[in-house]
Design a protein around this motif. Structure first.
Motif, PDB file in Angstrom:
ATOM      1  N   UNK A   1      13.702  -1.049  -6.361  1.00 54.24           N
ATOM      2  CA  UNK A   1      13.385  -1.991  -5.296  1.00 54.24           C
ATOM      3  C   UNK A   1      11.881  -2.106  -5.106  1.00 54.24           C
ATOM      4  N   UNK A   2      11.139  -1.014  -5.259  1.00 54.76           N
ATOM      5  CA  UNK A   2       9.685  -1.081  -5.142  1.00 54.76           C
ATOM      6  C   UNK A   2       9.087  -1.771  -6.357  1.00 54.76           C
ATOM      7  N   UNK A   3       9.637  -1.501  -7.529  1.00 55.17           N
ATOM      8  CA  UNK A   3       9.190  -2.185  -8.749  1.00 55.17           C
ATOM      9  C   UNK A   3       9.317  -3.699  -8.588  1.00 55.17           C
ATOM     10  N   UNK A   4      10.438  -4.146  -8.057  1.00 55.29           N
ATOM     11  CA  UNK A   4      10.641  -5.583  -7.849  1.00 55.29           C
ATOM     12  C   UNK A   4       9.631  -6.121  -6.842  1.00 55.29           C
ATOM     13  N   UNK A   5       9.405  -5.385  -5.761  1.00 53.60           N
ATOM     14  CA  UNK A   5       8.492  -5.870  -4.725  1.00 53.60           C
ATOM     15  C   UNK A   5       7.051  -5.970  -5.229  1.00 53.60           C
ATOM     16  N   UNK A   6       6.655  -5.140  -6.181  1.00 48.66           N
ATOM     17  CA  UNK A   6       5.298  -5.268  -6.731  1.00 48.66           C
ATOM     18  C   UNK A   6       5.135  -6.548  -7.531  1.00 48.66           C
ATOM     19  N   UNK A   7       6.251  -7.122  -7.971  1.00 50.06           N
ATOM     20  CA  UNK A   7       6.205  -8.354  -8.758  1.00 50.06           C
ATOM     21  C   UNK A   7       6.492  -9.593  -7.932  1.00 50.06           C
TER      22      UNK A   7
ATOM     23  N   UNK B   1       3.770  -3.893   3.628  1.00 54.37           N
ATOM     24  CA  UNK B   1       4.320  -3.280   4.842  1.00 54.37           C
ATOM     25  C   UNK B   1       4.641  -1.816   4.609  1.00 54.37           C
ATOM     26  N   UNK B   2       5.189  -1.489   3.447  1.00 56.07           N
ATOM     27  CA  UNK B   2       5.511  -0.094   3.137  1.00 56.07           C
ATOM     28  C   UNK B   2       4.262   0.778   3.187  1.00 56.07           C
ATOM     29  N   UNK B   3       3.131   0.238   2.754  1.00 54.38           N
ATOM     30  CA  UNK B   3       1.886   1.012   2.805  1.00 54.38           C
ATOM     31  C   UNK B   3       1.552   1.399   4.242  1.00 54.38           C
ATOM     32  N   UNK B   4       1.646   0.448   5.163  1.00 50.95           N
ATOM     33  CA  UNK B   4       1.310   0.757   6.562  1.00 50.95           C
ATOM     34  C   UNK B   4       2.297   1.755   7.148  1.00 50.95           C
TER      35      UNK B   4
ATOM     36  N   UNK C   1      13.039  10.279  10.255  1.00 56.27           N
ATOM     37  CA  UNK C   1      12.396   9.085   9.676  1.00 56.27           C
ATOM     38  C   UNK C   1      13.423   8.235   8.934  1.00 56.27           C
ATOM     39  N   UNK C   2      14.234   8.862   8.089  1.00 58.54           N
ATOM     40  CA  UNK C   2      15.099   8.105   7.185  1.00 58.54           C
ATOM     41  C   UNK C   2      16.413   7.667   7.816  1.00 58.54           C
ATOM     42  N   UNK C   3      17.086   8.564   8.530  1.00 58.47           N
ATOM     43  CA  UNK C   3      18.470   8.289   8.938  1.00 58.47           C
ATOM     44  C   UNK C   3      18.574   7.147   9.947  1.00 58.47           C
ATOM     45  N   UNK C   4      17.849   7.166  11.082  1.00 60.34           N
ATOM     46  CA  UNK C   4      18.008   6.039  12.010  1.00 60.34           C
ATOM     47  C   UNK C   4      17.550   4.707  11.432  1.00 60.34           C
ATOM     48  N   UNK C   5      16.505   4.743  10.601  1.00 57.75           N
ATOM     49  CA  UNK C   5      16.066   3.512   9.940  1.00 57.75           C
ATOM     50  C   UNK C   5      17.176   2.957   9.067  1.00 57.75           C
ATOM     51  N   UNK C   6      17.806   3.827   8.312  1.00 61.46           N
ATOM     52  CA  UNK C   6      18.890   3.403   7.415  1.00 61.46           C
ATOM     53  C   UNK C   6      20.064   2.837   8.214  1.00 61.46           C
ATOM     54  N   UNK C   7      20.455   3.556   9.263  1.00 64.51           N
ATOM     55  CA  UNK C   7      21.605   3.120  10.057  1.00 64.51           C
ATOM     56  C   UNK C   7      21.338   1.784  10.739  1.00 64.51           C
TER      57      UNK C   7
ATOM     58  N   UNK D   1      15.728  -1.565   3.427  1.00 68.74           N
ATOM     59  CA  UNK D   1      15.695  -0.124   3.675  1.00 68.74           C
ATOM     60  C   UNK D   1      14.503   0.561   3.011  1.00 68.74           C
ATOM     61  N   UNK D   2      13.625  -0.181   2.385  1.00 72.92           N
ATOM     62  CA  UNK D   2      12.483   0.404   1.692  1.00 72.92           C
ATOM     63  C   UNK D   2      11.633   1.314   2.588  1.00 72.92           C
ATOM     64  N   UNK D   3      11.445   1.032   3.886  1.00 78.64           N
ATOM     65  CA  UNK D   3      10.652   1.957   4.720  1.00 78.64           C
ATOM     66  C   UNK D   3      11.194   3.379   4.776  1.00 78.64           C
TER      67      UNK D   3
END
Length: 562
Positions: free
Chosen positions: A140-146, A154-157, A323-329, A342-344
């Motif tokens: 998913x990150x590979x795709x977003x770089x393209x 946004x992921x950087x911030x 960090x991960x679980x509530x964001x995912x849910x 869900x990339x964040x």
């Protein structure tokens, strides 16, 4: 030095940045310059940024003649800045899609480096390096770089902000006001990129940590949060608002409030309550596709989850889970589903996976998770190039040698990683997965995708127009039946998007020298309308291709008046 020794010693490096930059460039540069502008989001973002460059209006966001009141202007500023910087050193970049992708590539690189450098406080130096190396090849990150849009930046911030928040959580007494200011400022930058998404991630984590850390036996409202005092929210929140407020005030004035009504009432609420633009998905979809979106690192992360949950009382693990679980849910609950949403959460998941891989006392995953992880790894490694080859054969009727080479690369990746896993060399396997993904991705991104001519209809149509009418102004070109943003980017925002064949005939009749492209479904109506107006048509050629957004073949014929 043997390859195995190199893989074992690399996480020990005292200079992680050059190694990670090299890895990222090897993974991401294939296809970066050669894949044409895609429909629809990439071309929408790029064309809106191009119009900013051309009009010098850096407040309003427009696509052609239409206001685009969906996202803040941050990514458009970054893309316009990249174009200006390239043109300042003599590189003609305004019409090159790769120039608009640079902020995505740089943002993804910053996210990877932040995972390494800020993740050290959470999992240690070696595991943080491994986590960054695991994040870099995630599909998913590979795709977003393209893709020239917001999510990699946004992921950087978010990664920087959450790395700083992790330090405040673990060592609140040593967390400085300068670090707190950086935390709030980077969230302000995130607001300018995609509105409330950036501050939402630490907010969800903070609420979760406050509940998890509540003193036993105390009332529910009594919270233990020294990290919150370390973040200085009293002046930090105003700082975050101050970073973003000037543009929001300016856009509110420039659009007379339309931006807020359309962005909040239209774009955001539609995503939450319904599947916007047919992107609906059921709860659990992100979990089901995690083996694809996080390939090739997903099989390590999946194995780490039971042990991570068992270690949730350890402060670093608790923070990463919060960090991960509530964001995912949250994103599982939202009606609109797109793979990058869900990339964040990915940096946190990679840190948990790397911590498990580097732990000699790691808890073995249940057998069903182990089998599931291997199936995900092998299925994507072999299935991705097979799917690419099948697509080429289906669309163009030929066997693609790069797809065949990709199958070989995928088989070797699976064999090598399973061999390392059989020796319980999980850290080595995680790093090898990132390195061995390079030839697999290169075969697809550089070998297969740019060469599927049938799907790149817009650039081929633009090339045909340039061949038959060099120097034709964009305003003198009209199109019926192919209103894709990629055509606007290829030919300019001033092209006329015409409703039907009759409108195309009117367009030709209104001024000399004009050209129209008419699709096969409207051609008969166009010819009748032209005859009714007494126009003598000259056909300039036909371009046939697959509109992959709509999933149908289109034949676009060019016409002018004799």
């Amino acid at each position: 030095m043997r390859a195995a020794d190199f893989l074992d010693r690399l996480p020990e490096t005292r200079r992680p940045v050059p190694w990670l930059v090299l890895l990222c460039l090897l993974l991401w540069l294939p296809g970066f310059f050669t894949i044409p502008a895609g429909d629809r989001d990439e071309s929408r973002f790029a064309q809106a940024s191009r119009q900013m460059v051309e009009t010098h209006d850096y407040v309003r966001i427009r696509l052609g003649e239409v206001e685009r009141n969906k996202k803040p202007a941050g990514i458009h500023w970054l893309q316009a800045g990249a174009v200006h910087a390239l043109e300042a050193v003599g590189i003609p970049a305004r019409t090159q899609i790769w120039a608009y992708r640079l902020p995505s590539l740089i943002g993804a690189l910053i996210a990877v480096l932040a995972t390494c450098l800020l993740g050290r406080a959470l999992v240690g130096r070696r595991a943080a390096f491994l986590a960054a190396a695991m994040l870099a090849p995630c599909m998913v990150l590979l795709v977003e770089t393209h893709i020239a849009k917001t999510d990699a930046a946004l992921l950087a911030t978010i990664t920087i902000a959450m790395g700083l928040m992790g330090r405040a959580y673990l060592t609140p007494d040593s967390f400085t006001p300068r670090q707190a200011a950086a935390f709030w400022a980077v969230l302000g930058a995130g607001v300018l990129l995609k509105g409330p998404i950036a501050p939402m991630i630490p907010l969800l984590a903070g609420v979760t940590l406050s509940v998890m850390d509540r003193p036993a036996g105390g009332p529910w409202w009594r919270l233990s949060a020294p990290w919150l005092r370390a973040l200085h929210a009293g002046w930090g929140i105003p700082l975050m608002v101050l970073c973003a407020a000037p543009w929001f005030v300016a856009i509110g004035i420039a659009t007379e409030g339309r931006f807020f009504s359309e962005a909040l009432g239209g774009d955001m609420l539609d995503k939450v309550s319904s599947g916007e633009e047919a992107h609906w998905g059921p709860p659990g979809m992100y979990t089901a596709i995690f083996g694809i979106t996080a390939f090739p690192s997903a099989w390590i992360v999946l194995r780490s989850l039971p042990g991570s949950w068992a270690d949730r009382m350890q402060a670093p693990v608790r923070f990463l889970l919060a960090w991960a679980v509530p964001t995912w849910l949250l994103f599982e609950a939202v009606a609109t589903k797109l793979p990058h949403y869900t990339l964040p959460a990915f940096p946190a998941l990679m840190l948990l996976g790397a911590r498990w891989a580097m732990d000699p006392l790691r808890q073995a995953a249940p057998r069903w998770i182990a089998w599931l992880s291997v199936a995900a790894l092998a299925g994507v490694a072999v299935g991705l190039p097979l799917l690419a080859g099948a697509a080429v054969f289906r669309v163009e009727g030929r066997f693609d040698p790069f797809a065949i080479a990709g199958v070989g690369a995928g088989i070797f990746l699976v064999w090598a990683l399973l061999r390392m896993a059989g020796q319980a060399q999980w850290g080595r396997a995680a790093l090898a997965g990132a390195i061995l993904a390079i030839p697999l991705y290169a075969c697809i991104l550089e070998g297969v995708i740019p060469r599927i001519q049938a799907v790149w209809l817009s650039p081929r149509l633009a090339a045909q127009v340039a061949a038959v009418a060099p120097g034709l102004p964009a305003r003198d070109f009209g199109v019926v039946g192919h209103h894709e943003p990629s055509l606007q980017f290829a030919m300019g925002g001033d092209i006329r998007l015409l409703r039907d064949g009759a409108a195309a005939a009117d367009f030709l009749a209104d001024a000399p020298g004009r050209i129209v492209a008419v699709n096969d479904r409207q051609e008969a109506a166009f010819r009748r309308a032209a005859a009714d107006r007494g126009l003598t048509l000259r056909e300039l050629g036909t371009v046939t291709g697959l509109n992959y957004v709509r999933g149908r073949w289109v034949a676009m014929s060019l016409f002018k008046v004799e």
